[in-house]
Design a protein around this motif. Sequence first.
Motif, PDB file in Angstrom:
ATOM      1  N   ARG A 134      33.523 -73.215  -7.020  1.00 37.55           N
ATOM      2  CA  ARG A 134      32.871 -73.534  -8.072  1.00 37.55           C
ATOM      3  C   ARG A 134      33.289 -72.800  -9.177  1.00 37.55           C
ATOM      4  O   ARG A 134      33.614 -73.139 -10.538  1.00 37.55           O
ATOM      5  CB  ARG A 134      31.320 -73.604  -8.012  1.00 37.55           C
ATOM      6  N   LEU A 135      33.175 -71.314  -8.929  1.00 35.72           N
ATOM      7  CA  LEU A 135      33.455 -70.303 -10.151  1.00 35.72           C
ATOM      8  C   LEU A 135      34.910 -70.376 -10.447  1.00 35.72           C
ATOM      9  O   LEU A 135      35.183 -70.540 -11.704  1.00 35.72           O
ATOM     10  CB  LEU A 135      33.251 -68.954  -9.479  1.00 35.72           C
ATOM     11  N   ALA A 136      35.823 -70.500  -9.501  1.00 34.28           N
ATOM     12  CA  ALA A 136      37.112 -70.426  -9.816  1.00 34.28           C
ATOM     13  C   ALA A 136      37.553 -71.731 -10.543  1.00 34.28           C
ATOM     14  O   ALA A 136      38.609 -72.002 -11.705  1.00 34.28           O
ATOM     15  CB  ALA A 136      38.084 -70.355  -8.601  1.00 34.28           C
ATOM     16  N   PHE A 137      37.144 -72.972 -10.245  1.00 30.46           N
ATOM     17  CA  PHE A 137      37.228 -74.153 -10.735  1.00 30.46           C
ATOM     18  C   PHE A 137      36.852 -74.335 -12.386  1.00 30.46           C
ATOM     19  O   PHE A 137      37.106 -74.821 -13.146  1.00 30.46           O
ATOM     20  CB  PHE A 137      36.834 -75.488  -9.854  1.00 30.46           C
ATOM     21  N   ALA A 138      35.680 -73.529 -12.569  1.00 28.43           N
ATOM     22  CA  ALA A 138      35.170 -73.376 -14.038  1.00 28.43           C
ATOM     23  C   ALA A 138      36.116 -72.677 -14.847  1.00 28.43           C
ATOM     24  O   ALA A 138      36.548 -73.282 -15.897  1.00 28.43           O
ATOM     25  CB  ALA A 138      33.778 -72.903 -13.950  1.00 28.43           C
ATOM     26  N   LEU A 139      36.682 -71.774 -14.328  1.00 30.46           N
ATOM     27  CA  LEU A 139      37.652 -71.093 -15.084  1.00 30.46           C
ATOM     28  C   LEU A 139      38.676 -71.547 -15.171  1.00 30.46           C
ATOM     29  O   LEU A 139      39.465 -71.857 -16.420  1.00 30.46           O
ATOM     30  CB  LEU A 139      37.990 -69.760 -14.462  1.00 30.46           C
ATOM     31  N   LEU A 140      39.342 -72.494 -14.052  1.00 29.60           N
ATOM     32  CA  LEU A 140      40.488 -73.415 -14.013  1.00 29.60           C
ATOM     33  C   LEU A 140      40.273 -74.408 -15.363  1.00 29.60           C
ATOM     34  O   LEU A 140      41.585 -74.906 -15.893  1.00 29.60           O
ATOM     35  CB  LEU A 140      40.763 -73.954 -12.799  1.00 29.60           C
ATOM     36  N   ARG A 141      39.138 -75.087 -15.177  1.00 27.55           N
ATOM     37  CA  ARG A 141      38.940 -76.169 -16.279  1.00 27.55           C
ATOM     38  C   ARG A 141      39.374 -75.638 -17.808  1.00 27.55           C
ATOM     39  O   ARG A 141      40.072 -76.302 -18.297  1.00 27.55           O
ATOM     40  CB  ARG A 141      37.478 -76.632 -16.238  1.00 27.55           C
ATOM     41  N   LEU A 161      33.485 -68.903 -16.297  1.00 25.75           N
ATOM     42  CA  LEU A 161      33.152 -68.604 -14.809  1.00 25.75           C
ATOM     43  C   LEU A 161      31.663 -67.892 -15.106  1.00 25.75           C
ATOM     44  O   LEU A 161      30.860 -68.344 -14.003  1.00 25.75           O
ATOM     45  CB  LEU A 161      34.044 -67.519 -14.473  1.00 25.75           C
ATOM     46  N   LEU A 162      31.447 -67.238 -16.085  1.00 21.80           N
ATOM     47  CA  LEU A 162      30.019 -66.426 -16.182  1.00 21.80           C
ATOM     48  C   LEU A 162      29.002 -67.653 -16.257  1.00 21.80           C
ATOM     49  O   LEU A 162      27.965 -67.379 -15.806  1.00 21.80           O
ATOM     50  CB  LEU A 162      29.693 -65.604 -17.339  1.00 21.80           C
ATOM     51  N   ARG A 163      29.278 -68.606 -16.948  1.00 23.49           N
ATOM     52  CA  ARG A 163      28.267 -69.660 -17.344  1.00 23.49           C
ATOM     53  C   ARG A 163      27.947 -70.262 -15.840  1.00 23.49           C
ATOM     54  O   ARG A 163      26.755 -70.618 -15.558  1.00 23.49           O
ATOM     55  CB  ARG A 163      28.934 -70.771 -18.209  1.00 23.49           C
ATOM     56  N   GLU A 164      28.917 -70.644 -15.018  1.00 26.46           N
ATOM     57  CA  GLU A 164      28.673 -70.989 -13.866  1.00 26.46           C
ATOM     58  C   GLU A 164      27.870 -70.242 -12.878  1.00 26.46           C
ATOM     59  O   GLU A 164      27.038 -70.549 -12.119  1.00 26.46           O
ATOM     60  CB  GLU A 164      30.070 -71.723 -13.209  1.00 26.46           C
ATOM     61  N   ALA A 165      28.338 -68.954 -13.000  1.00 23.09           N
ATOM     62  CA  ALA A 165      27.895 -67.839 -12.316  1.00 23.09           C
ATOM     63  C   ALA A 165      26.126 -67.679 -12.558  1.00 23.09           C
ATOM     64  O   ALA A 165      25.510 -67.751 -11.758  1.00 23.09           O
ATOM     65  CB  ALA A 165      28.371 -66.557 -12.512  1.00 23.09           C
ATOM     66  N   ALA A 213      28.916 -78.846 -12.500  1.00 21.06           N
ATOM     67  CA  ALA A 213      28.645 -77.534 -13.082  1.00 21.06           C
ATOM     68  C   ALA A 213      27.468 -77.524 -14.060  1.00 21.06           C
ATOM     69  O   ALA A 213      27.029 -78.306 -14.560  1.00 21.06           O
ATOM     70  CB  ALA A 213      30.184 -77.300 -14.150  1.00 21.06           C
ATOM     71  N   GLY A 214      26.938 -76.103 -13.877  1.00 23.19           N
ATOM     72  CA  GLY A 214      25.851 -75.804 -14.659  1.00 23.19           C
ATOM     73  C   GLY A 214      26.288 -75.965 -16.269  1.00 23.19           C
ATOM     74  O   GLY A 214      27.179 -75.731 -16.714  1.00 23.19           O
ATOM     75  N   LYS A 215      25.212 -76.170 -16.969  1.00 19.98           N
ATOM     76  CA  LYS A 215      25.367 -76.236 -18.532  1.00 19.98           C
ATOM     77  C   LYS A 215      24.363 -75.323 -19.117  1.00 19.98           C
ATOM     78  O   LYS A 215      23.794 -75.645 -20.002  1.00 19.98           O
ATOM     79  CB  LYS A 215      25.214 -77.641 -18.787  1.00 19.98           C
ATOM     80  N   VAL A 216      24.351 -74.248 -18.558  1.00 21.04           N
ATOM     81  CA  VAL A 216      22.970 -73.185 -19.068  1.00 21.04           C
ATOM     82  C   VAL A 216      23.626 -72.666 -20.594  1.00 21.04           C
ATOM     83  O   VAL A 216      24.772 -72.870 -20.894  1.00 21.04           O
ATOM     84  CB  VAL A 216      23.034 -71.984 -18.382  1.00 21.04           C
ATOM     85  N   ASN A 217      22.575 -72.519 -21.263  1.00 23.34           N
ATOM     86  CA  ASN A 217      22.810 -71.834 -22.671  1.00 23.34           C
ATOM     87  C   ASN A 217      22.117 -70.524 -23.185  1.00 23.34           C
ATOM     88  O   ASN A 217      21.153 -70.428 -22.308  1.00 23.34           O
ATOM     89  CB  ASN A 217      22.386 -73.098 -23.800  1.00 23.34           C
TER      90      ASN A 217
END
Lengths: 317, 317
Positions: free
Chosen positions: A190-197, B195-199, B261-265
């Motif tokens: 999930r983390l890696a794919f978020a950056l990949l996106r 990546l941080l957002r998803e983290a 994926a999370g959508k935190v703000n």
Amino acid sequence: MEPEKDIRITLIGAGTIGLSFAVFHLSHLPAPSHLAVYDTRANADQYIRDSLPKFFSKDSTSLSRSDVRIATSLHDAVSNADIIQESGPENLQIKQDLWAEVEKHASKDALLWSSTSGIPASQQAQKMQDKTRLLVVHPYNPPHIMPLLELVPSPSTSEAVIQRTQNFWRARNRVPIHIHQETTGFVANRLAFALLREAIHLVDVGVVSVAELDKIVETSMGPRWAVAGPFKSYHAGGGPAGLEGFFNNIGETVQGCWNDAGKVNVGDGWEDKVFAQAREVYGTVDVAERDRITRRLLDVLEEEKGEKTQSDGPSKS
Amino acid sequence: MEPEKDIRITLIGAGTIGLSFAVFHLSHLPAPSHLAVYDTRANADQYIRDSLPKFFSKDSTSLSRSDVRIATSLHDAVSNADIIQESGPENLQIKQDLWAEVEKHASKDALLWSSTSGIPASQQAQKMQDKTRLLVVHPYNPPHIMPLLELVPSPSTSEAVIQRTQNFWRARNRVPIHIHQETTGFVANRLAFALLREAIHLVDVGVVSVAELDKIVETSMGPRWAVAGPFKSYHAGGGPAGLEGFFNNIGETVQGCWNDAGKVNVGDGWEDKVFAQAREVYGTVDVAERDRITRRLLDVLEEEKGEKTQSDGPSKS
């Protein structure tokens, strides 16, 4: 489970992940005969004996690979095993049937692990009588090199099974992380794919090329996060006020990036451009070379961790 | 620009970034007197001489830090410089006024660099007569350790200025990457913050803790991406079909992660939990220790790159 020295492991499925796990276990078992491999493909025996050596780097082990036991049936494969680890096709039906069958032949306290990157243990276990022993043990590829194992139990998995699984990997200097919910794709992907996106978006709109983007990551986040993960890094970046200070200082910039982030999807049309650039710049990647260098970095990190543990002594820092 | 050996550099702003750049340049200039530092704070001279040594690791340089020239006025700072690099407050008005003033005193072909992490060169240059010389040279913190520099020109920046800037950093074994559009947050931070957002999301919903998440990244993506960036890694992961093969194999899983994926703000309410965990687990991070280990990894990568360049010989691989 048997005492450590007598542990017997059975691998089901001898694809890339299964063979990589085989190499790892061979380097950590007292005798190759303690590892059994079972695969349903035709000529599995010859295939496995041919394929396994390709995974070994020159220095990794002196065990004779020819002594790996190739099981002739599922019953033969699992009946004496303390750990049964499947790395078969990513197909729910196949995995459900497999575990129901494994359960009939395996010893009552054998640990049952799935390497799946996406099918939760709760779904895999649906045809089992005893769902307490199964959990996902998801590696980061290739598992004979990378330290991470994501342990993703189902709500039925027993605490004892999670604990025994953690103990197994920790005793082998690996890093098993207990994922507390069966979330889609677990955590690392999930983390890696978020950056990949975001990476795909930036290449798609022409801000950077595939090669430039990789170079950016290799010379910034990559080495940084190998030493200190994102939270730790930004906590340090915030000075005395830590992560809170970081967000006080540049929370607006962070939110600005989030607001402007790309929302590409699979099939959106970015594929031709991005795939073509990757082919052109990388051709066929020398994976053995990549793994050799990765291992050097991991050796440094391991050495530093060892020194830190020693110098920390018995007190909690 | 003067021949390499005679280059004179002026740094404006002696905060954390400015001082880290000072350390870098001191390690690469023929004499500390070729570096001038200008800062408007009271007692800047004493402050800089006190602060600079903290950035030096034992082995980094034998240059005498006391010979750094502390400029007494902006005119004094820039009039003899070949490169003028500002790392001042992140304030558009301040930067616009600064460059308009610098322009009056600087030599016609001095390079003008801003370390900003967010204010585009096109905005910074608005009060300048000649906008061709200014570009963003955004480091990855801390610049005396990390190889990456994001070069972000405005549409007015000349090709020659971009080229000279690239040459400067390449000659010093750094990795300048030309960002082709003035995109919000440039590239490295956009990727890291995605990546941080998803983290943050995963910690917020309880899938993992702050410490577990960092450990996951440190034992998977971190070391992997230090060796091969995300595109190269997934291109390798797709086998003979490359990145396209990767998406054929697990594009559905990738899209599943993107959909979920999370959508935190910033300000959503996750802050208390995440900040508290970071404080509890990390307290005050030993940044010098982190930088020392990071440098060891970078040394390994540098060594491997050198060997690869040699063994590749004159032909393009």
